[in-house]
Design a protein around this motif. Structure first.
Motif, PDB file in Angstrom:
ATOM      1  N   ILE A   1       0.052   1.407 -30.577  1.00 58.95           N
ATOM      2  CA  ILE A   1      -0.070   1.186 -28.879  1.00 58.95           C
ATOM      3  C   ILE A   1      -0.945   0.155 -28.529  1.00 58.95           C
ATOM      4  O   ILE A   1      -1.962  -0.446 -29.210  1.00 58.95           O
ATOM      5  N   GLY A   2      -0.635  -0.502 -27.754  1.00 56.58           N
ATOM      6  CA  GLY A   2      -1.405  -1.569 -26.836  1.00 56.58           C
ATOM      7  C   GLY A   2      -1.464  -1.132 -25.655  1.00 56.58           C
ATOM      8  O   GLY A   2      -0.609  -0.691 -24.970  1.00 56.58           O
ATOM      9  N   ALA A   3      -2.626  -1.249 -25.098  1.00 53.98           N
ATOM     10  CA  ALA A   3      -2.977  -0.493 -23.778  1.00 53.98           C
ATOM     11  C   ALA A   3      -3.898  -1.351 -22.591  1.00 53.98           C
ATOM     12  O   ALA A   3      -5.035  -1.791 -23.399  1.00 53.98           O
ATOM     13  N   ILE A   4      -3.615  -1.378 -21.518  1.00 52.29           N
ATOM     14  CA  ILE A   4      -4.625  -1.714 -20.404  1.00 52.29           C
ATOM     15  C   ILE A   4      -4.970  -0.523 -19.843  1.00 52.29           C
ATOM     16  O   ILE A   4      -4.039  -0.218 -18.851  1.00 52.29           O
ATOM     17  N   VAL A   5      -6.216   0.198 -19.722  1.00 48.94           N
ATOM     18  CA  VAL A   5      -6.352   1.272 -18.675  1.00 48.94           C
ATOM     19  C   VAL A   5      -7.094   0.666 -17.605  1.00 48.94           C
ATOM     20  O   VAL A   5      -8.345   0.303 -17.786  1.00 48.94           O
TER      21      VAL A   5
ATOM     22  N   ASN B   1     -11.330 -15.227 -26.391  1.00 51.82           N
ATOM     23  CA  ASN B   1     -11.084 -14.142 -26.381  1.00 51.82           C
ATOM     24  C   ASN B   1     -10.145 -13.478 -27.499  1.00 51.82           C
ATOM     25  O   ASN B   1     -10.486 -12.433 -27.863  1.00 51.82           O
ATOM     26  N   LEU B   2      -8.908 -13.959 -27.482  1.00 53.58           N
ATOM     27  CA  LEU B   2      -8.056 -13.595 -28.144  1.00 53.58           C
ATOM     28  C   LEU B   2      -8.506 -13.544 -29.651  1.00 53.58           C
ATOM     29  O   LEU B   2      -8.187 -12.632 -30.558  1.00 53.58           O
TER      30      LEU B   2
ATOM     31  N   VAL C   1       3.384 -14.812 -22.551  1.00 58.41           N
ATOM     32  CA  VAL C   1       2.599 -14.636 -21.314  1.00 58.41           C
ATOM     33  C   VAL C   1       2.705 -16.081 -20.364  1.00 58.41           C
ATOM     34  O   VAL C   1       2.099 -15.690 -19.244  1.00 58.41           O
ATOM     35  N   GLY C   2       3.079 -17.053 -20.950  1.00 62.56           N
ATOM     36  CA  GLY C   2       2.809 -17.968 -19.919  1.00 62.56           C
ATOM     37  C   GLY C   2       1.600 -18.619 -19.751  1.00 62.56           C
ATOM     38  O   GLY C   2       1.100 -19.104 -18.509  1.00 62.56           O
ATOM     39  N   LEU C   3       0.735 -18.659 -20.833  1.00 67.08           N
ATOM     40  CA  LEU C   3      -0.665 -18.978 -20.586  1.00 67.08           C
ATOM     41  C   LEU C   3      -1.050 -20.465 -21.279  1.00 67.08           C
ATOM     42  O   LEU C   3      -2.219 -20.693 -21.500  1.00 67.08           O
TER      43      LEU C   3
ATOM     44  N   MET D   1      -3.990 -14.268 -13.838  1.00 66.40           N
ATOM     45  CA  MET D   1      -3.949 -14.839 -15.377  1.00 66.40           C
ATOM     46  C   MET D   1      -5.032 -13.940 -16.121  1.00 66.40           C
ATOM     47  O   MET D   1      -4.581 -13.799 -17.241  1.00 66.40           O
ATOM     48  N   ARG D   2      -5.764 -13.223 -15.615  1.00 68.93           N
ATOM     49  CA  ARG D   2      -6.597 -12.186 -16.267  1.00 68.93           C
ATOM     50  C   ARG D   2      -5.714 -11.117 -16.732  1.00 68.93           C
ATOM     51  O   ARG D   2      -5.774 -10.510 -17.971  1.00 68.93           O
ATOM     52  N   GLN D   3      -4.669 -10.480 -16.009  1.00 69.58           N
ATOM     53  CA  GLN D   3      -3.656  -9.512 -16.211  1.00 69.58           C
ATOM     54  C   GLN D   3      -3.089 -10.091 -17.461  1.00 69.58           C
ATOM     55  O   GLN D   3      -2.469  -9.343 -18.348  1.00 69.58           O
ATOM     56  N   ARG D   4      -2.392 -11.169 -17.383  1.00 65.96           N
ATOM     57  CA  ARG D   4      -1.559 -11.950 -18.584  1.00 65.96           C
ATOM     58  C   ARG D   4      -2.481 -12.121 -19.800  1.00 65.96           C
ATOM     59  O   ARG D   4      -1.708 -11.899 -20.982  1.00 65.96           O
ATOM     60  N   LEU D   5      -3.581 -12.507 -19.860  1.00 62.59           N
ATOM     61  CA  LEU D   5      -4.436 -12.534 -20.946  1.00 62.59           C
ATOM     62  C   LEU D   5      -4.582 -11.181 -21.354  1.00 62.59           C
ATOM     63  O   LEU D   5      -4.756 -11.154 -22.824  1.00 62.59           O
ATOM     64  N   GLY D   6      -4.964 -10.313 -20.811  1.00 55.98           N
ATOM     65  CA  GLY D   6      -5.040  -8.779 -21.228  1.00 55.98           C
ATOM     66  C   GLY D   6      -3.564  -8.409 -21.851  1.00 55.98           C
ATOM     67  O   GLY D   6      -3.766  -7.586 -22.770  1.00 55.98           O
ATOM     68  N   LEU D   7      -2.601  -8.615 -21.138  1.00 50.09           N
ATOM     69  CA  LEU D   7      -1.266  -8.419 -21.909  1.00 50.09           C
ATOM     70  C   LEU D   7      -0.969  -8.900 -23.059  1.00 50.09           C
ATOM     71  O   LEU D   7      -0.576  -8.309 -24.049  1.00 50.09           O
TER      72      LEU D   7
END
Length: 298
Positions: A79-83, A97-98, A120-122, A137-143
């Motif tokens: 599982i990968g998740a963003i809650v 961060n990564l 994710v295009g970053l 962009m933060r959402q994409r980094l989280g993804l």
């Protein structure tokens, strides 16, 4: 059909009150599955139980054949998740961060990090500090963080919350890319019904902790029995015939009728035989919003 996730009569009690009331559903490999429900319906609680942030009171959750209750470490590896919101170290760059998250897993190479960054295009901003990133962009980094260990199941709780239309479309396109290119399964929880309609293959509607239904979005929207709006003159005696055969509602400019497309010629012929003027006939397609409000009404 191969299932990546299965909930089997899952219940959750908090302080003696049953919050989740026996949820059972499955998520297929390579599909985007939507969780819909009003505020307080139990969507986030369900997601928290799937990822192990809340204990399951009874029932079980199976991820890729592994039980969350009995074999949590192996189940959660898939599982990968963003809650709610992705939390990052804002004083570090996206890349740093990564790297930090990669240390928490085994055998994640710099080549793998570069792959998810491109996905994710970053690429152009990955070495900038996260505090300079927009919400999208933060959402994409989280993804990207979620994808580092190649999970079979991606879970996103309100992934488009606070994004502008361009950012919402980007997230939608990335999720479609993941399911098509990698065969990954995605669970999305959102209040934006129009987005869920465009994004999801199937949806589950949850209300007050109960599963109301699971539907394929295409079959729901492309239902053969849809509404047609007739703009006509005075109906008179035709009303009696129409009401015997169809679900009809009188409106000022004529009527709406629930029927199949193939029924339209017969209806028109009946109106013409009774000398009723017909000014227009047009379909009124049911949207996911229409269906959601029907299911959750009251």
């Amino acid at each position: 059909m191969e299932y990546v996730l299965a909930l089997d009569n899952v219940k959750k009690k908090i302080k003696g009150q049953e919050i989740i009331k026996g949820l059972s559903f499955s998520v297929k490999k390579g599909e985007i599955f939507g969780l819909l429900g009003p505020n307080g319906a139990g969507k986030t609680t369900t997601i928290r139980m799937i990822v192990g942030l809340m204990e399951i009171s009874s029932g079980d959750i199976i991820v890729c054949g592994k039980s969350v209750k009995k074999d949590f470490s192996k189940a959660i590896q898939q599982i990968g998740a963003i809650v709610e919101n992705p939390e990052m170290y804002k004083f570090l760059t996206g890349y740093q961060n990564l790297l930090q998250y990669a240390r928490m897993q085994k055998n994640i190479s710099r080549e793998k990090i570069a792959e998810v960054v491109e996905l994710v295009g970053l690429n152009e901003r990955i070495h900038d500090k996260v505090k300079t990133y927009s919400l999208g962009m933060r959402q994409r980094l989280g993804l990207a963080q979620c994808l580092l260990h190649d999970p079979q199941l991606l879970i996103l709780d309100e992934p488009t919350n606070g994004l502008d239309p361009a950012g919402i479309r980007e997230i939608r396109d990335y999720l479609r890319k993941l399911t098509h290119e990698k065969g990954m399964s995605v669970i999305v929880s959102s209040h934006l019904l129009s987005e869920m309609e465009m994004m999801c293959d199937r949806i589950a509607i949850i209300q007050k902790g109960e599963l109301k239904e699971v539907q394929e979005v295409n079959s729901l929207i492309n239902d053969k029995h849809i509404l047609y709006a007739f703009e006509t003159g005075s109906l008179g005696e035709a009303m009696q015939w129409l009401q015997k055969h169809y679900e009809l509602k009188k409106v000022d400019s004529g009527f709406t009728i629930k029927c199949q497309k193939t029924d339209i010629p017969a209806i028109i012929n009946q109106l013409i035989e009774r000398n009723i003027a017909i000014y227009s006939v047009k379909p009124i397609s049911k949207t996911l919003e229409d269906h959601f409000l029907e299911v959750t009404a009251g």
